[in-house]
Design an enzyme around this catalytic site. Structure first.
Site, mmCIF file in Angstrom:
data_model
loop_
_atom_site.group_PDB
_atom_site.id
_atom_site.type_symbol
_atom_site.label_atom_id
_atom_site.label_comp_id
_atom_site.label_asym_id
_atom_site.label_seq_id
_atom_site.Cartn_x
_atom_site.Cartn_y
_atom_site.Cartn_z
ATOM 1 N N THR A 104 0.823 -1.220 0.000
ATOM 2 C CA THR A 104 0.000 0.000 0.000
ATOM 3 C C THR A 104 0.852 1.264 0.000
ATOM 4 O OG1 THR A 104 -1.414 1.298 1.486
ATOM 5 C CG2 THR A 104 -0.111 -0.385 2.520
ATOM 6 N N ASP A 105 0.296 2.334 -0.537
ATOM 7 C CA ASP A 105 1.000 3.628 -0.490
ATOM 8 C C ASP A 105 1.094 4.162 0.936
ATOM 9 O OD1 ASP A 105 -1.685 4.277 -0.115
ATOM 10 O OD2 ASP A 105 -1.724 5.882 -1.609
ATOM 11 N N GLU A 106 0.324 3.567 1.868
ATOM 12 C CA GLU A 106 0.313 4.099 3.245
ATOM 13 C C GLU A 106 1.664 3.894 3.938
ATOM 14 O OE1 GLU A 106 -3.320 3.470 5.422
ATOM 15 O OE2 GLU A 106 -4.442 3.181 3.580
ATOM 16 N N LYS A 160 2.440 -3.221 7.429
ATOM 17 C CA LYS A 160 2.662 -3.439 5.992
ATOM 18 C C LYS A 160 4.100 -3.070 5.621
ATOM 19 C CE LYS A 160 0.145 -4.565 3.103
ATOM 20 N NZ LYS A 160 -0.239 -5.919 2.590
ATOM 21 N N TYR A 173 -1.543 -0.302 11.116
ATOM 22 C CA TYR A 173 -1.731 -1.003 9.831
ATOM 23 C C TYR A 173 -0.556 -0.736 8.892
ATOM 24 C CZ TYR A 173 -3.206 -1.541 4.965
ATOM 25 O OH TYR A 173 -3.238 -1.855 3.625
HETATM 26 P P1 NAD Z 1 -9.536 -7.432 2.772
HETATM 27 O O1 NAD Z 1 -9.478 -7.102 4.218
HETATM 28 O O2 NAD Z 1 -10.806 -7.207 2.012
HETATM 29 O O3 NAD Z 1 -9.164 -8.977 2.556
HETATM 30 C C1 NAD Z 1 -8.135 -9.620 3.255
HETATM 31 C C2 NAD Z 1 -8.271 -11.131 3.022
HETATM 32 O O4 NAD Z 1 -7.157 -11.771 3.693
HETATM 33 C C3 NAD Z 1 -9.545 -11.718 3.612
HETATM 34 O O5 NAD Z 1 -10.122 -12.624 2.694
HETATM 35 C C4 NAD Z 1 -9.060 -12.449 4.856
HETATM 36 O O6 NAD Z 1 -9.861 -13.573 5.206
HETATM 37 C C5 NAD Z 1 -7.659 -12.862 4.447
HETATM 38 N N1 NAD Z 1 -6.762 -13.049 5.601
HETATM 39 C C6 NAD Z 1 -6.574 -12.193 6.647
HETATM 40 N N2 NAD Z 1 -5.702 -12.722 7.528
HETATM 41 C C7 NAD Z 1 -5.325 -13.927 7.006
HETATM 42 C C8 NAD Z 1 -4.407 -14.933 7.444
HETATM 43 N N3 NAD Z 1 -3.750 -14.822 8.607
HETATM 44 N N4 NAD Z 1 -4.226 -16.028 6.657
HETATM 45 C C9 NAD Z 1 -4.915 -16.152 5.483
HETATM 46 N N5 NAD Z 1 -5.792 -15.238 5.046
HETATM 47 C C10 NAD Z 1 -5.988 -14.134 5.794
HETATM 48 O O7 NAD Z 1 -8.318 -6.651 2.120
HETATM 49 P P2 NAD Z 1 -8.206 -5.951 0.673
HETATM 50 O O8 NAD Z 1 -8.754 -4.581 0.767
HETATM 51 O O9 NAD Z 1 -8.703 -6.884 -0.365
HETATM 52 O O10 NAD Z 1 -6.615 -5.820 0.556
HETATM 53 C C11 NAD Z 1 -5.824 -6.879 0.025
HETATM 54 C C12 NAD Z 1 -4.372 -6.502 0.086
HETATM 55 O O11 NAD Z 1 -4.155 -5.297 -0.647
HETATM 56 C C13 NAD Z 1 -3.862 -6.223 1.500
HETATM 57 O O12 NAD Z 1 -2.567 -6.760 1.619
HETATM 58 C C14 NAD Z 1 -3.840 -4.709 1.605
HETATM 59 O O13 NAD Z 1 -2.840 -4.273 2.493
HETATM 60 C C15 NAD Z 1 -3.515 -4.328 0.163
HETATM 61 N N6 NAD Z 1 -4.018 -3.008 -0.269
HETATM 62 C C16 NAD Z 1 -5.337 -2.679 -0.091
HETATM 63 C C17 NAD Z 1 -5.792 -1.450 -0.554
HETATM 64 C C18 NAD Z 1 -7.248 -1.055 -0.433
HETATM 65 O O14 NAD Z 1 -7.598 0.072 -0.766
HETATM 66 N N7 NAD Z 1 -8.136 -1.929 0.015
HETATM 67 C C19 NAD Z 1 -4.901 -0.553 -1.178
HETATM 68 C C20 NAD Z 1 -3.561 -0.933 -1.334
HETATM 69 C C21 NAD Z 1 -3.146 -2.170 -0.883
HETATM 70 P P1 TYD Z 2 -10.598 4.050 4.553
HETATM 71 O O1 TYD Z 2 -11.581 3.590 3.522
HETATM 72 O O2 TYD Z 2 -10.668 3.455 5.931
HETATM 73 O O3 TYD Z 2 -9.147 3.862 3.899
HETATM 74 P P2 TYD Z 2 -7.691 4.359 4.442
HETATM 75 O O4 TYD Z 2 -7.825 4.807 5.845
HETATM 76 O O5 TYD Z 2 -6.878 3.113 4.325
HETATM 77 O O6 TYD Z 2 -7.270 5.442 3.495
HETATM 78 O O7 TYD Z 2 -10.742 5.621 4.708
HETATM 79 C C1 TYD Z 2 -10.603 6.482 3.582
HETATM 80 C C2 TYD Z 2 -10.717 7.916 4.072
HETATM 81 O O8 TYD Z 2 -12.054 8.123 4.558
HETATM 82 C C3 TYD Z 2 -9.809 8.224 5.244
HETATM 83 O O9 TYD Z 2 -9.351 9.567 5.124
HETATM 84 C C4 TYD Z 2 -10.703 8.094 6.462
HETATM 85 C C5 TYD Z 2 -12.057 8.525 5.928
HETATM 86 N N1 TYD Z 2 -13.226 7.887 6.565
HETATM 87 C C6 TYD Z 2 -14.269 8.677 7.062
HETATM 88 O O10 TYD Z 2 -14.231 9.924 7.007
HETATM 89 N N2 TYD Z 2 -15.345 8.044 7.620
HETATM 90 C C7 TYD Z 2 -15.432 6.692 7.727
HETATM 91 O O11 TYD Z 2 -16.434 6.162 8.278
HETATM 92 C C8 TYD Z 2 -14.365 5.890 7.193
HETATM 93 C C9 TYD Z 2 -14.417 4.396 7.269
HETATM 94 C C10 TYD Z 2 -13.287 6.542 6.609
#
Ligand code: NAD
Ligand code: TYD
Length: 337
Positions: A125-127, A154, A150
């Site tokens: 992630t970019d975070e 990562k 988080y």
């Molecule tokens: P998500 O929370 O929707 O899904 C995570 C999945 O991992 C779930 O199916 C969960 O059951 C599984 N999991 C969790 N712990 C586990 C373990 N110990 N063993 C096996 N499986 C396990 O997450 P997402 O939003 O789909 O993100 C997927 C990946 O992409 C993550 O690594 C996250 O850091 C990265 N990512 C997400 C975003 C975003 O905007 N959602 C952006 C950049 C990177």
């Molecule tokens: P989120 O979807 O949790 O992603 P991330 O924190 O990983 O960027 O949140 C996106 C943005 O929205 C973040 O600035 C926090 C804000 N946010 C709210 O204002 N209200 C909410 O209920 C949630 C879940 C997020």
């Protein structure tokens, strides 16, 4: 044809990636997922009888279970999505974040290397870069300055992947993507939470002043980029992936209200998230220049499509909210445990 082990394939991005692999490639897919609260096999409904798809319930922290999946399925490639992914949960308790994101990633790296895996994609992630002021964008060589448990966990996993390449010559690649949105996103993240609440006429909780900025990318664009990285990326490299769509949270929330035909009276300004990162923005110039990838979905179009998906798939998110989605595993796979 390769066999790809996808960890976390029952989550939001992982399930979109599994679907993309099955639609667009001839690869076989093994989905290894612990089914935490975020894992939902309904995201993959309809694939149960697909011959190129196998689901294995297992935890990346469990070295014996991870070894067993490599022995049974002998994947050539690992695409590692499994993680604890929600910042607000990490603020409440970081334990699972360290265990899964850091320790689990090392368990997976060790097993992958021992099994002779040819390519390992670590989805990050970019975070990990921390927060930006009003200007500038994250590049692959920007300093790593994570601010939440988080993003810190990562970052730990990214560095373990880097070490596996430098120490052992293991062919691992790290991608760092901005905020995703699209179908099957768990309704605790901003966009699906706001859509579901707007559709139900419930309050929309906006943290702080609502002026935090995220760089949104449609999940399909992210998954296309990941496929490109698996096919053409260079081991040991980091690739940033972004949507070129910086938007203030309040702007996104107002667009959702407009799509839902609801008024601004549903907005509730609530106490800010502790340590809330102000702005993320990604420079994905390396993905463009090296791998010829660019995002294709305009944010306003993607948001409208996503809104429509949540309208059309109301049962999906109502079953998430009620907890009924957990029954799906028992129905399809329970007897094999
Ligand atoms: P998500 O929370 O929707 O899904 C995570 C999945 O991992 C779930 O199916 C969960 O059951 C599984 N999991 C969790 N712990 C586990 C373990 N110990 N063993 C096996 N499986 C396990 O997450 P997402 O939003 O789909 O993100 C997927 C990946 O992409 C993550 O690594 C996250 O850091 C990265 N990512 C997400 C975003 C975003 O905007 N959602 C952006 C950049 C990177
Ligand atoms: P989120 O979807 O949790 O992603 P991330 O924190 O990983 O960027 O949140 C996106 C943005 O929205 C973040 O600035 C926090 C804000 N946010 C709210 O204002 N209200 C909410 O209920 C949630 C879940 C997020």
């Amino acid at each position: 044809m390769s066999k790809i082990l996808v960890t976390g394939g029952a989550g939001f991005i992982g399930s979109n990636f599994v679907r993309l692999l099955l639609e667009r490639t001839t690869h076989a897919v093994v989905n290894f997922d612990a089914l935490t609260y975020a894992g939902n096999l309904e995201n993959l409904a309809g694939l149960e009888k697909e011959p190129r798809y196998t689901f294995v319930r297992g935890d990346i922290r469990d070295a014996a279970a991870v070894r067993a999946v490599f022995e049974t399925h002998a994947p050539d490639v690992v695409a590692h999505f499994a993680a604890e992914s929600h910042v607000d949960r990490s603020v409440l308790d970081a334990t699972a974040f360290v265990a899964t994101n850091v320790v689990g990633t090392q368990v997976l790296l060790d097993a992958s290397r021992a099994a002779g895996v040819k390519r390992f994609l670590h989805v990050s992630t970019d975070e990990v870069y921390g927060s930006l002021g009003a200007t500038g964008r994250f590049r692959e060589d920007s300093p790593l300055q994570p601010n939440s448990p988080y993003s810190a966990s990562k970052t730990g996993s990214d560095l373990l992947v880097r070490a596996a390449f430098h120490t052992h010559g293991f062919a691992a690649i790290v991608t760092r993507c901005s905020n995703n949105y699209g179908p099957y996103q768990f309704p605790e993240k901003l966009i699906p939470l706001m859509i579901a609440n707007a559709l139900e006429g419930k309050p929309l909780p906006v943290y702080g002043d609502g002026k935090n900025v995220r760089d949104w990318i449609h999940v399909r664009d992210h998954c296309e980029a990941l496929l490109r990285v698996i096919e053409k990326g260079r081991p040991g490299e980091v690739y940033n992936i972004g949507g070129d769509s910086e938007r203030e949270n309040l702007h996104v929330v107002r667009q959702i209200l407009a799509l839902a035909g609801r008024g601004e009276e549903l907005i509730r300004y609530v106490t800010d998230r502790p340590g809330h990162d102000r702005r993320y923005a990604i420079d994905s110039g390396k993905m463009r220049a090296e791998l010829g990838w660019t995002p294709s979905v305009r944010f306003e179009d993607g948001l409208a499509q996503t809104f429509r998906w949540y309208v059309d798939n109301r049962t999906w998110w109502e079953r998430v909210r009620s907890g009924a989605y957990r029954e799906y595993y028992e129905r399809w796979y329970g007897q094999r445990r």
